[in-house]
Scaffold this motif. Sequence first.
Motif, PDB file in Angstrom:
ATOM      1  N   VAL A  39      -9.621  -1.649  -0.681  1.00 36.67           N
ATOM      2  CA  VAL A  39     -10.090  -2.937   0.094  1.00 36.67           C
ATOM      3  C   VAL A  39     -10.019  -3.991  -0.934  1.00 36.67           C
ATOM      4  CG1 VAL A  39     -11.007  -1.661   2.258  1.00 36.67           C
ATOM      5  CG2 VAL A  39     -12.568  -2.309  -0.054  1.00 36.67           C
ATOM      6  N   THR A  56      -8.641  -6.334   7.678  1.00 37.23           N
ATOM      7  CA  THR A  56      -8.874  -7.254   6.565  1.00 37.23           C
ATOM      8  C   THR A  56      -8.449  -8.918   7.012  1.00 37.23           C
ATOM      9  OG1 THR A  56      -8.229  -5.599   4.993  1.00 37.23           O
ATOM     10  CG2 THR A  56      -8.303  -7.853   4.136  1.00 37.23           C
ATOM     11  N   MET A  57      -7.463  -9.083   7.640  1.00 35.24           N
ATOM     12  CA  MET A  57      -7.020 -10.282   8.123  1.00 35.24           C
ATOM     13  C   MET A  57      -7.824 -10.840   9.055  1.00 35.24           C
ATOM     14  SD  MET A  57      -5.246 -11.641   5.581  1.00 35.24           S
ATOM     15  CE  MET A  57      -5.191 -13.124   6.439  1.00 35.24           C
ATOM     16  N   LEU A  85     -14.203 -14.957   9.549  1.00 36.55           N
ATOM     17  CA  LEU A  85     -15.296 -15.480   8.700  1.00 36.55           C
ATOM     18  C   LEU A  85     -14.983 -16.850   8.185  1.00 36.55           C
ATOM     19  CD1 LEU A  85     -16.167 -12.213   6.591  1.00 36.55           C
ATOM     20  CD2 LEU A  85     -17.584 -13.207   8.276  1.00 36.55           C
ATOM     21  N   PHE A 120       0.790  -1.158   0.024  1.00 38.05           N
ATOM     22  CA  PHE A 120      -0.050   0.032  -0.018  1.00 38.05           C
ATOM     23  C   PHE A 120       0.832   1.254   0.178  1.00 38.05           C
ATOM     24  CE2 PHE A 120      -3.333  -3.116   1.506  1.00 38.05           C
ATOM     25  CZ  PHE A 120      -4.113  -2.661   0.805  1.00 38.05           C
ATOM     26  N   MET A 162     -13.948 -14.726   1.159  1.00 36.84           N
ATOM     27  CA  MET A 162     -13.124 -13.528   0.502  1.00 36.84           C
ATOM     28  C   MET A 162     -14.299 -12.249   0.173  1.00 36.84           C
ATOM     29  SD  MET A 162      -9.999 -15.142  -1.440  1.00 36.84           S
ATOM     30  CE  MET A 162      -9.732 -13.623  -2.182  1.00 36.84           C
ATOM     31  N   THR A 182     -15.587 -10.720   3.108  1.00 33.06           N
ATOM     32  CA  THR A 182     -14.901  -9.825   3.713  1.00 33.06           C
ATOM     33  C   THR A 182     -14.987  -8.352   2.733  1.00 33.06           C
ATOM     34  OG1 THR A 182     -13.479 -11.925   4.410  1.00 33.06           O
ATOM     35  CG2 THR A 182     -12.364  -9.480   4.344  1.00 33.06           C
ATOM     36  N   ALA A 207      -7.977  -4.568  -3.417  1.00 34.45           N
ATOM     37  CA  ALA A 207      -6.661  -5.014  -3.374  1.00 34.45           C
ATOM     38  C   ALA A 207      -6.306  -5.777  -2.239  1.00 34.45           C
ATOM     39  CB  ALA A 207      -5.782  -3.776  -3.634  1.00 34.45           C
ATOM     40  N   GLY A 208      -6.634  -5.135  -1.049  1.00 32.40           N
ATOM     41  CA  GLY A 208      -6.221  -5.826   0.330  1.00 32.40           C
ATOM     42  C   GLY A 208      -6.989  -7.206   0.306  1.00 32.40           C
ATOM     43  N   VAL A 209      -8.262  -7.384  -0.048  1.00 38.30           N
ATOM     44  CA  VAL A 209      -8.762  -8.654   0.070  1.00 38.30           C
ATOM     45  C   VAL A 209      -8.334  -9.842  -1.095  1.00 38.30           C
ATOM     46  CG1 VAL A 209     -10.904  -9.892  -0.293  1.00 38.30           C
ATOM     47  CG2 VAL A 209     -10.811  -7.784   0.979  1.00 38.30           C
ATOM     48  N   LEU A 238      -5.060  -9.547  -2.048  1.00 36.62           N
ATOM     49  CA  LEU A 238      -3.313  -9.629  -1.570  1.00 36.62           C
ATOM     50  C   LEU A 238      -3.165 -10.543  -0.478  1.00 36.62           C
ATOM     51  CD1 LEU A 238      -0.402  -8.705  -2.303  1.00 36.62           C
ATOM     52  CD2 LEU A 238      -0.909  -7.164  -0.544  1.00 36.62           C
ATOM     53  N   LEU A 239      -3.759  -9.815   0.656  1.00 30.76           N
ATOM     54  CA  LEU A 239      -3.564 -10.640   1.841  1.00 30.76           C
ATOM     55  C   LEU A 239      -4.046 -12.095   2.158  1.00 30.76           C
ATOM     56  CD1 LEU A 239      -4.435  -7.425   3.580  1.00 30.76           C
ATOM     57  CD2 LEU A 239      -2.196  -8.152   3.460  1.00 30.76           C
ATOM     58  N   PRO A 240      -5.175 -12.299   1.779  1.00 30.42           N
ATOM     59  CA  PRO A 240      -5.528 -13.919   1.979  1.00 30.42           C
ATOM     60  C   PRO A 240      -4.610 -14.642   1.027  1.00 30.42           C
ATOM     61  CG  PRO A 240      -7.549 -12.575   1.995  1.00 30.42           C
ATOM     62  CD  PRO A 240      -6.446 -11.699   1.560  1.00 30.42           C
TER      63      PRO A 240
END
Lengths: 121, 392
Positions: B86, A93-94, A100, A48, B39, B42, B88-90, B92-94
């Motif tokens: 958000v 997010t994590m 979930l 980011f 995902m 989220t 991109a975050g969803v 990338l991160l998972p």
Amino acid sequence: MNLLNFLHLGALGFSLVGMVVLDARFRLFFFRAPARAGAVMVVGVAFFLLWDAAGIVHGIFLHGVSDMDSGLLLAPELPVEEVVFLTFLCYLTMNLYTGLSRLAQRRAARATPDGHRGTDA
Amino acid sequence: MTYGALILVFCTLALLPWALLPAATSGPERLRGRTAVVMLTTLIVLCVLTVVFDSLIISAGFVEYGAGALSGIRLWHAPVEDLSYVLAGVLLLPGLWRGLEDPRRARDHLAMLVSTSRPVSWVNTAYPFAAAYLLTEHRVDDLLVVGTIFFLIPYNLLMYGINDVFDHESDLLNPRKGGLEGALVDPSRHRGILVASVVCPVPFVLYLLFSGDVVDAVTLAVSLFAVVAYSVKGLRFKEKPGLDSATSATHFVSPMIYGLVLADATWTWSTVAVTLAFFVWGMASQAFGAVQDVRADRAAGLGSIATVVGSRRTVWAALCGYLAAGLLLLTSAWPGPLAAFLVLPYVVNLVPFLRIDDDSCETANRGWKRFLWINYVVGFAVTMLLIYSAWD
């Protein structure tokens, strides 16, 4: 500089602490796999920040001036609040994703009474 | 570049864990479907939170945007583009979280991809681009950084990943592959290599395309076409004598041409002569490299310039190519003529093989190994010349 300058930073810090509390209570992210969570967090925040840097280079993002900002800049147009926010966003997010996932898994386990347990996402 | 273009670049960058880490996408179909639902959920929750809090933050004046960067579509006060964070975050991160679940598997897979991309060749494509761009533009900017990283790794992963997968049959017969000069891959890993090879360059190519004009885009397209056409099924330029050498030379010369075009260089005779010399050098080197594989290629039913005209004539053709490159450099502006002497190590390297025949073609491998090291020495000398010329 007075207390108001830290309102934004304080609000972000407070939210971040909330994420840590949820993580600790439900063992979602750092409290489940610290090394893996650390790696995800570092890459996520770096990703980011890179995006921010690209936006700043192309003149898309400008740092607004507000009475509630600390005014501390880590780089031109990059306030310290942004880094704390990005950390919070990745953590949220994590926490959401792992939380979930667990709910979905529990529901699937209830639906098959023989108790087949899939791997936790 | 607009905010929308930047979003596309970073959302494709966010897909990389899924393309590079096999654990991210593995598992039974039922579980993968569940991951997709989680995902998506989220993402929806985060979008709602973003609209609410972004609107509050924007009302408070924490963030501003440059004029004309936004589409103007707003959800309450939040620009719709901000939802891309958000998203991109969803993505990338998972992907990272799942992909790193088994660190050893992730490390093994990444090590295999790195070896597929031929680290020994990285500099051969990144350097011509970086040198051409920097010497024309005279400054370090985002295009130099993105372009250099692109030509360093993703470009080579695309080239050699496709190559290794479609070369598999011939490589099995070639004992030389598996080390410094080429990786031999297990067919069960082909899919993973193809996905990584194709996805990895996308964010970089998009960034470069959005930053340049039509001429830049066409140049990059030609370069990428040569990379794919060299070995992909159906085209297989590497098996078409003559075209094989030209395509291979394009791999190394097109990054330089792209660097010049991207930096809007003026095309003097000197620039053309240096480009042509580099191209002829590349053709000669590819032809010589094919000599050592003549018997293996013939046994596998593959064609190359060397299988068609024979080992010895190919070595002589390479010799003529190197000499032609030297002559071209003599016609360029100072200190270009000095670089003409740099073809001499390549010429000398061929001398032991001037009487080679097809039965002893494998002995050319000694010359090929020396060639790889000569490149580093000559590359260093070229760098000195470039610095010297930039000084003037």
